[in-house]
Design a protein around this motif. Structure first.
Motif, PDB file in Angstrom:
ATOM      1  N   GLU A 231       0.823  -1.219   0.000  1.00 19.17           N
ATOM      2  CA  GLU A 231       0.000   0.000   0.000  1.00 19.17           C
ATOM      3  C   GLU A 231       0.859   1.272   0.000  1.00 19.17           C
ATOM      4  N   CYS A 232       2.145   1.139  -0.310  1.00 13.95           N
ATOM      5  CA  CYS A 232       3.017   2.304  -0.494  1.00 13.95           C
ATOM      6  C   CYS A 232       4.183   1.861  -1.372  1.00 13.95           C
ATOM      7  N   VAL A 233       5.101   2.785  -1.688  1.00 10.72           N
ATOM      8  CA  VAL A 233       6.147   2.429  -2.649  1.00 10.72           C
ATOM      9  C   VAL A 233       7.530   2.263  -2.021  1.00 10.72           C
ATOM     10  N   THR A 234       7.604   2.294  -0.706  1.00 10.78           N
ATOM     11  CA  THR A 234       8.942   2.167  -0.111  1.00 10.78           C
ATOM     12  C   THR A 234       8.960   1.065   0.947  1.00 10.78           C
ATOM     13  N   GLY A 235      10.181   0.716   1.378  1.00 15.57           N
ATOM     14  CA  GLY A 235      10.328  -0.284   2.441  1.00 15.57           C
ATOM     15  C   GLY A 235      10.138  -1.717   1.965  1.00 15.57           C
ATOM     16  N   SER A 236      10.470  -1.999   0.700  1.00 17.68           N
ATOM     17  CA  SER A 236      10.293  -3.361   0.156  1.00 17.68           C
ATOM     18  C   SER A 236      10.934  -4.406   1.063  1.00 17.68           C
ATOM     19  N   CYS A 237      10.149  -5.390   1.474  1.00 14.28           N
ATOM     20  CA  CYS A 237      10.675  -6.440   2.351  1.00 14.28           C
ATOM     21  C   CYS A 237       9.618  -7.537   2.452  1.00 14.28           C
ATOM     22  N   MET A 238       9.936  -8.698   1.909  1.00 12.35           N
ATOM     23  CA  MET A 238       8.991  -9.817   1.983  1.00 12.35           C
ATOM     24  C   MET A 238       9.670 -11.000   2.649  1.00 12.35           C
ATOM     25  N   LEU A 239       8.918 -11.694   3.491  1.00  9.09           N
ATOM     26  CA  LEU A 239       9.445 -12.878   4.165  1.00  9.09           C
ATOM     27  C   LEU A 239       8.780 -14.106   3.558  1.00  9.09           C
ATOM     28  N   LEU A 240       9.626 -14.999   3.038  1.00 14.50           N
ATOM     29  CA  LEU A 240       9.134 -16.217   2.392  1.00 14.50           C
ATOM     30  C   LEU A 240       9.475 -17.394   3.299  1.00 14.50           C
ATOM     31  N   ASP A 241       8.446 -18.109   3.729  1.00 15.21           N
ATOM     32  CA  ASP A 241       8.643 -19.243   4.638  1.00 15.21           C
ATOM     33  C   ASP A 241       8.211 -20.510   3.916  1.00 15.21           C
TER      34      ASP A 241
ATOM     35  N   SER B 245       3.803  -1.911  -8.774  1.00 11.40           N
ATOM     36  CA  SER B 245       2.705  -1.172  -9.411  1.00 11.40           C
ATOM     37  C   SER B 245       2.914   0.336  -9.330  1.00 11.40           C
ATOM     38  N   THR B 246       4.190   0.776  -9.259  1.00 15.66           N
ATOM     39  CA  THR B 246       4.455   2.210  -9.025  1.00 15.66           C
ATOM     40  C   THR B 246       3.634   3.101  -9.960  1.00 15.66           C
ATOM     41  N   TYR B 247       3.684   2.800 -11.261  1.00 10.84           N
ATOM     42  CA  TYR B 247       2.931   3.603 -12.229  1.00 10.84           C
ATOM     43  C   TYR B 247       1.724   2.829 -12.771  1.00 10.84           C
ATOM     44  N   GLY B 248       1.090   2.054 -11.897  1.00 11.19           N
ATOM     45  CA  GLY B 248      -0.060   1.244 -12.308  1.00 11.19           C
ATOM     46  C   GLY B 248      -1.238   2.054 -12.821  1.00 11.19           C
ATOM     47  N   ASP B 249      -1.238   3.384 -12.539  1.00 18.27           N
ATOM     48  CA  ASP B 249      -2.322   4.229 -13.052  1.00 18.27           C
ATOM     49  C   ASP B 249      -1.791   5.304 -13.994  1.00 18.27           C
ATOM     50  N   ARG B 250      -0.600   5.091 -14.562  1.00 20.17           N
ATOM     51  CA  ARG B 250      -0.011   6.102 -15.453  1.00 20.17           C
ATOM     52  C   ARG B 250       0.274   5.506 -16.823  1.00 20.17           C
ATOM     53  N   GLU B 251       0.135   6.327 -17.864  1.00 23.41           N
ATOM     54  CA  GLU B 251       0.355   5.849 -19.223  1.00 23.41           C
ATOM     55  C   GLU B 251       1.302   6.737 -20.000  1.00 23.41           C
ATOM     56  N   ARG B 252       1.970   6.127 -20.932  1.00 27.32           N
ATOM     57  CA  ARG B 252       2.749   6.793 -21.961  1.00 27.32           C
ATOM     58  C   ARG B 252       3.655   7.895 -21.442  1.00 27.32           C
ATOM     59  N   ILE B 253       4.652   7.494 -20.792  1.00 24.85           N
ATOM     60  CA  ILE B 253       5.668   8.461 -20.395  1.00 24.85           C
ATOM     61  C   ILE B 253       6.755   8.390 -21.487  1.00 24.85           C
ATOM     62  N   ASP B 254       7.113   9.533 -22.062  1.00 23.56           N
ATOM     63  CA  ASP B 254       8.150   9.541 -23.105  1.00 23.56           C
ATOM     64  C   ASP B 254       9.519   9.339 -22.487  1.00 23.56           C
ATOM     65  N   LEU B 255      10.047   8.152 -22.614  1.00 29.88           N
ATOM     66  CA  LEU B 255      11.324   7.865 -21.980  1.00 29.88           C
ATOM     67  C   LEU B 255      12.473   7.815 -22.975  1.00 29.88           C
ATOM     68  N   GLU B 256      12.154   7.871 -24.283  1.00 30.96           N
ATOM     69  CA  GLU B 256      13.209   7.749 -25.282  1.00 30.96           C
ATOM     70  C   GLU B 256      14.142   8.955 -25.187  1.00 30.96           C
ATOM     71  N   LEU B 257      15.389   8.703 -25.599  1.00 29.55           N
ATOM     72  CA  LEU B 257      16.438   9.700 -25.410  1.00 29.55           C
ATOM     73  C   LEU B 257      16.086  11.045 -26.044  1.00 29.55           C
TER      74      LEU B 257
ATOM     75  N   GLY C 272       3.035   0.208  -4.638  1.00 31.04           N
ATOM     76  CA  GLY C 272       2.208   1.205  -5.313  1.00 31.04           C
ATOM     77  C   GLY C 272       1.394   1.964  -4.295  1.00 31.04           C
ATOM     78  N   GLU C 273       0.997   3.192  -4.630  1.00 29.63           N
ATOM     79  CA  GLU C 273       0.092   3.933  -3.751  1.00 29.63           C
ATOM     80  C   GLU C 273      -1.334   3.447  -4.021  1.00 29.63           C
ATOM     81  N   PRO C 274      -2.263   3.665  -3.081  1.00 27.99           N
ATOM     82  CA  PRO C 274      -3.577   3.022  -3.188  1.00 27.99           C
ATOM     83  C   PRO C 274      -4.296   3.202  -4.535  1.00 27.99           C
ATOM     84  N   THR C 275      -4.271   4.409  -5.101  1.00 23.30           N
ATOM     85  CA  THR C 275      -4.978   4.611  -6.371  1.00 23.30           C
ATOM     86  C   THR C 275      -4.331   3.791  -7.491  1.00 23.30           C
ATOM     87  N   ALA C 276      -2.992   3.808  -7.531  1.00 21.74           N
ATOM     88  CA  ALA C 276      -2.288   3.046  -8.571  1.00 21.74           C
ATOM     89  C   ALA C 276      -2.605   1.560  -8.434  1.00 21.74           C
TER      90      ALA C 276
END
Ligand SMILES: [Zn+2]
Length: 531
Positions: free
Chosen positions: A12-22, A214-226, A432-436
């Motif tokens: 429910e947020c974009v930081t602090g990635s940490c998963m425990l797999l048992d 899902s950082t940009y799960g609600d965003r489209e078409r960002i021009d990333l080309e050089l 991802g943030e809640p809306t994304a």
């Protein structure tokens, strides 16, 4: 076979990635990142881990960004002695990043303790110190891309290029011996495949479950080309120069700073009118540049575009704090890049404090700004902000460019997922943030995937074809707290508007009347409600 997966961060947020797999036989962490954002969220970094560190056998690291790696020294300080598996590029970047992060912890806590003492509050301990970094680096075991590695009893893992940053990977985890293991794919952060200098993201096919950012799960078409991003940068440079300068760029030190400088130099070559001195005021970015010069960027291409950073006459590397101080005497058109990228730490804060009120100054933000950070508040157009206890009026032009993201947009994420073939079980969404998250989950469900949004400290039982929630730890945050401005943010905004209104009132009588009203509100809090 049942395997439990718990989301201890980036849920429910974009930081602090940490998963425990048992797996029942072994317990692994996937990433161990730092929370960034509102102070209430960052406070989680100081609290003990919500799992038993002594029972963790190994860490599998996707990439070096601090929100994925930043609490590794805390893990080691808490007693972890197992291996930390990561690619060579990730390890080398962690070496500079974790040392820098430890330095920031120490100086912030020094600063905070000075203030706490003045206010009669308790002293706090740093999350970790520079002495925890070396023992952490000794635990790293480097892995190669695309080949299986035994990481724990009955567990094999493969690091696949994620096209997000030097060394960045998605990690495939195969659990159980024999021909038919349970397979999980942790996406890590996924690049778009359209960024210059980075490989296209890849990965395995036909896995059982995917854990997908899902950082940009609600965003489209960002021009990333050089070409597109250099054109967009040129537009911003022209406007900033016309405003009288200087241009201040809060910069992520690892990757973003190096790309921005290459683009600044290219734009200034093409338009000599825009030529300016460029000050890279970030020891971390300067050290990271060395890693890029040694390792290149993209192993698939022989040449190293970053060679240019060695010889650019107008590029100045500022290592010592005194060199940074000297910028105060500079006037006219120049460019300053300083960290951190979200303005919540580092030298950028001093430059903002010094320059933000001036209308000829331009602040150009280039990257994702987590909710509650100073960078996000500026990007949202606040007219006053609070920096290190001081109210600062925002007179500068604040502009944002999103062409520099290391993350793909929603369609890039969907394309990456489709390229993984059939997913027998679920797609668990994190980072991802809640809306994304909500937008992206709906889109994936429409495409026939079983999309699930993971909650913080929530445990999921993963079987071959389904994921079921089994439990959730005690709440560490109020609902929505991870991405909502907290009371610290609200106090800053309130104090800034109070000061503004006090100045706008016609006379002292009106000002005193307002203060008496506010005092009445304070006295309405009974003594027994205070600690
Ligand atoms: Zn990242």
């Amino acid at each position: 076979m049942t395997v439990n997966l718990t989301f201890h961060g980036a849920a429910e947020c974009v930081t602090g990635s940490c998963m425990l797999l048992d797996t029942g036989r072994t317990r692994l962490l996937i990433d161990c990142g730092m929370f960034q954002g509102p102070k209430t969220l960052k406070a989680l970094n100081y609290a003990p881990f919500p799992f038993d560190v002594a029972k963790v056998d190994a860490v599998l690291l996707t990439h070096a960004h601090i929100d994925h790696s930043g609490l590794l020294p805390k893990l080691v300080r808490a007693g972890f002695r197992g291996p930390i598996f990561a690619t060579r590029g990730t390890r080398d970047l962690c070496e500079v990043m974790l040392a820098d992060s430890a330095g920031i912890q120490e100086s912030e806590v020094r600063h905070l303790n000075r203030r706490n003492e003045q206010r009669g509050l308790k002293r706090v301990e740093p999350i970790y110190t520079t002495s925890d970094v070396e023992p952490t680096l000794r635990l790293f075991e480097t892995v190669k891309f695309n080949v299986p590695h035994d990481v724990a009893p009955g567990v094999e893992a493969v690091w696949w290029p994620a096209g997000h940053l030097l060394g960045a990977a998605s990690i495939e985890v195969r659990i159980g011996q024999g021909d038919d293991p349970l397979t999980l794919l942790f996406s890590g952060d996924i690049g778009s495949g359209r960024q210059p200098f980075l490989p296209r993201p890849s990965g395995p096919v036909d896995v059982d479950h995917v854990i997908l950012e899902s950082t940009y799960g609600d965003r489209e078409r960002i021009d990333l080309e050089l070409d597109a991003r250099r054109q967009a940068l040129a537009v911003e440079l022209r406007a900033a120069r016309a405003a009288g300068g200087p241009l201040l760029m809060p910069t992520f030190a690892i990757g973003r700073a190096q790309e921005l400088i290459l683009d600044l130099l290219a734009v200034m070559d093409a338009e000599p009118d825009l030529a300016a001195d460029i000050f890279l005021d970030s020891p971390l970015a300067i050290e990271a540049t060395e890693v890029f010069l040694q390792r290149g960027w993209n192993a698939d291409t022989g040449d190293n575009p970053f060679e240019r950073l060695r010889h650019a006459a107008r590029l100045h590397h500022l290592l010592r704090p005194q060199e940074s101080d000297r910028l105060e005497r500079l006037t006219g058109w120049h460019v300053i890049l300083a960290g951190s990228g979200m303005c919540d730490a580092g030298r950028i804060r001093r430059h903002l404090k010094r320059l933000l009120w001036r209308k000829e100054v331009t602040v150009l933000i280039t990257g994702f700004q987590a909710a509650g950070t100073l960078g996000r508040l500026l990007a949202e157009g606040r007219t006053a902000v609070r920096i290190q206890g001081e109210d600062i009026h925002v007179g500068a032009r604040v502009r944002s460019l999103d062409n520099y993201s290391g993350h793909g947009d929603a369609t890039d994420l969907v394309d990456w997922l489709k390229a993984r073939g059939a997913v027998a079980g679920s797609v668990l969404l994190d980072h991802g943030e809640p809306t994304a998250l909500a937008t992206f989950a709906a889109r994936l469900s429409g495409l026939g995937y079983r999309a699930i949004t993971a909650g913080l400290d929530q445990t999921w039982a993963l079987r071959r074809d389904k994921a079921e929630p089994v439990s959730r730890g005690p709440a560490r945050l109020a609902p929505g707290q991870a991405t909502r401005p907290d009371w610290h943010n609200e106090r800053s905004a309130f104090l800034a508007s109070l000061n503004a209104v006090l100045q706008q009132l016609p006379g002292d009588a009106e000002r005193q009347a307002l203060i008496r009203n506010l005092e009445a509100a304070l006295t309405s809090v009974p003594p027994e409600a205070r600690q």
